[in-house]
Design an enzyme around this catalytic site. Structure first.
Site, PDB file in Angstrom:
ATOM      1  N   HIS A  34       0.807  -1.224   0.000  1.00 54.61           N
ATOM      2  CA  HIS A  34       0.000   0.000   0.000  1.00 54.61           C
ATOM      3  C   HIS A  34       0.838   1.272   0.000  1.00 54.61           C
ATOM      4  O   HIS A  34       1.812   1.388   0.716  1.00 54.61           O
ATOM      5  CB  HIS A  34      -0.895   0.003   1.246  1.00 54.61           C
ATOM      6  CG  HIS A  34      -1.800   1.176   1.351  1.00 54.61           C
ATOM      7  ND1 HIS A  34      -1.896   1.940   2.494  1.00 54.61           N
ATOM      8  CD2 HIS A  34      -2.666   1.724   0.457  1.00 54.61           C
ATOM      9  CE1 HIS A  34      -2.789   2.898   2.302  1.00 54.61           C
ATOM     10  NE2 HIS A  34      -3.262   2.791   1.067  1.00 54.61           N
ATOM     11  N   ASP A 103      -3.574   4.079  -8.544  1.00 58.79           N
ATOM     12  CA  ASP A 103      -4.760   4.707  -7.951  1.00 58.79           C
ATOM     13  C   ASP A 103      -4.770   6.173  -8.384  1.00 58.79           C
ATOM     14  O   ASP A 103      -4.101   7.017  -7.791  1.00 58.79           O
ATOM     15  CB  ASP A 103      -4.706   4.572  -6.432  1.00 58.79           C
ATOM     16  CG  ASP A 103      -5.973   5.059  -5.752  1.00 58.79           C
ATOM     17  OD1 ASP A 103      -6.854   5.603  -6.447  1.00 58.79           O
ATOM     18  OD2 ASP A 103      -6.081   4.916  -4.516  1.00 58.79           O
TER      19      ASP A 103
END
EC number: 3.1.4.41
Length: 289
Positions: A34, A103
């Protein structure tokens, strides 16, 4: 002597067959690091054992940056520099990077022809990541109606896929009205919460998504964000919800070489190793789409 040779050949063939059958019955699992925004985060994630990376991307007037918050001093590396570093790691063959999840925070920030356009980002990925054998997952969080989504959708190649975030029924509806032409295997959904254990309806939504995947309506189903201490939730989602992997690391901070991300990754790996009859960590031989 000839009979011994024949026996050896038969045993080898059976061994290969058993391995093939096992591979087909095991779900490849993706541990997605992440918020990887800097070179040192790439190094840390790969050394820990991540097989995919999630990179937040924000367009500024002068190009794309690895940047989650889009604030004056929040940016990490430029997209070009980070992509080059990731590709270099893959070229060494010492690491297994299945895909990079981009993202995208502001897909429509710039018009076509500028270095901050969605086309420029796609060109970077195709110039640097894809030739290294790294696939690309384009993330559009609540931006499925954007021009950026349509550009990626209309030019999608076999190395690329799209991921939409939200409840399963909503995602299926969005793909139905906006995803025309996208092969099902390249339609990905995610559902989760920064605080995984406190998320509402995470299990039923992911279970429903996995059921739709198994019935040919979705390609992959992922969740987020598993952090240190989320052990039981990780086990439950991998076992009962049947998801294909998790974004793991810190809930709200960048990835680094500390105990938090290592512990979160260990939860995923430990589950997979304990359920080797049904699961395995995805490798470069597993095409995610």
């Amino acid at each position: 002597m000839q009979s011994i040779s024949v026996l050896i050949c038969v045993l080898l063939a059976l061994s290969i067959l058993n391995f093939t059958v096992a591979s087909l019955t095991q779900r490849p699992i993706y541990a997605i690091a992440h918020r990887v925004l800097r070179n040192e985060a790439v190094t840390a994630a790969l050394s820990h054992g991540a097989n995919a990376l999630e990179v937040d991307l924000t367009a500024w007037y002068f190009g794309w940056w690895a940047d989650h918050d889009g604030k004056l001093f929040s940016a990490g590396s430029t997209a070009r520099d980070l992509f080059k570093f990731i590709a270099q790691k893959q070229w060494t063959k010492d690491y297994n990077i299945s895909f990079v999840w981009l993202d995208i925070k502001n897909p429509d920030f710039c018009r076509k022809g500028r270095p901050c356009s969605i086309e420029a980002l796609r060109d970077l990925a195709r110039e640097i990541l894809e030739p290294a054998g790294i696939r690309v997952l384009y993330g559009f969080f609540e931006t499925a109606e954007s021009r950026g989504f349509k550009v990626i959708r209309d030019g999608l190649n076999s190395n690329e896929a799209v991921v939409l975030s939200g409840e399963t029924s909503t995602i299926l509806h969005l793909y139905n009205i906006s995803g025309a032409g996208i092969p099902v295997k390249q339609m990905v959904m995610d559902f989760g919460d920064s605080w995984l254990r406190k998320g509402v309806d995470i299990y039923p939504e992911l279970r429903y998504g996995s059921w739709k995947r198994d019935h040919g309506k979705l390609g992959k189903v992922f969740s987020w964000t598993s952090a240190q201490g989320d052990t039981e939730m990780v086990r439950y989602l991998l076992r009962e919800a049947g998801i294909d992997g998790l974004i793991y690391g810190y809930q709200t901070d960048e990835y680094n070489d500390k105990s938090g991300p290592k512990s979160a990754l260990k939860d995923i790996v430990d589950f997979v190793e304990a359920h080797s009859d049904t699961h395995r960590m995805a490798t470069e031989d597993d095409a995610p789409w």
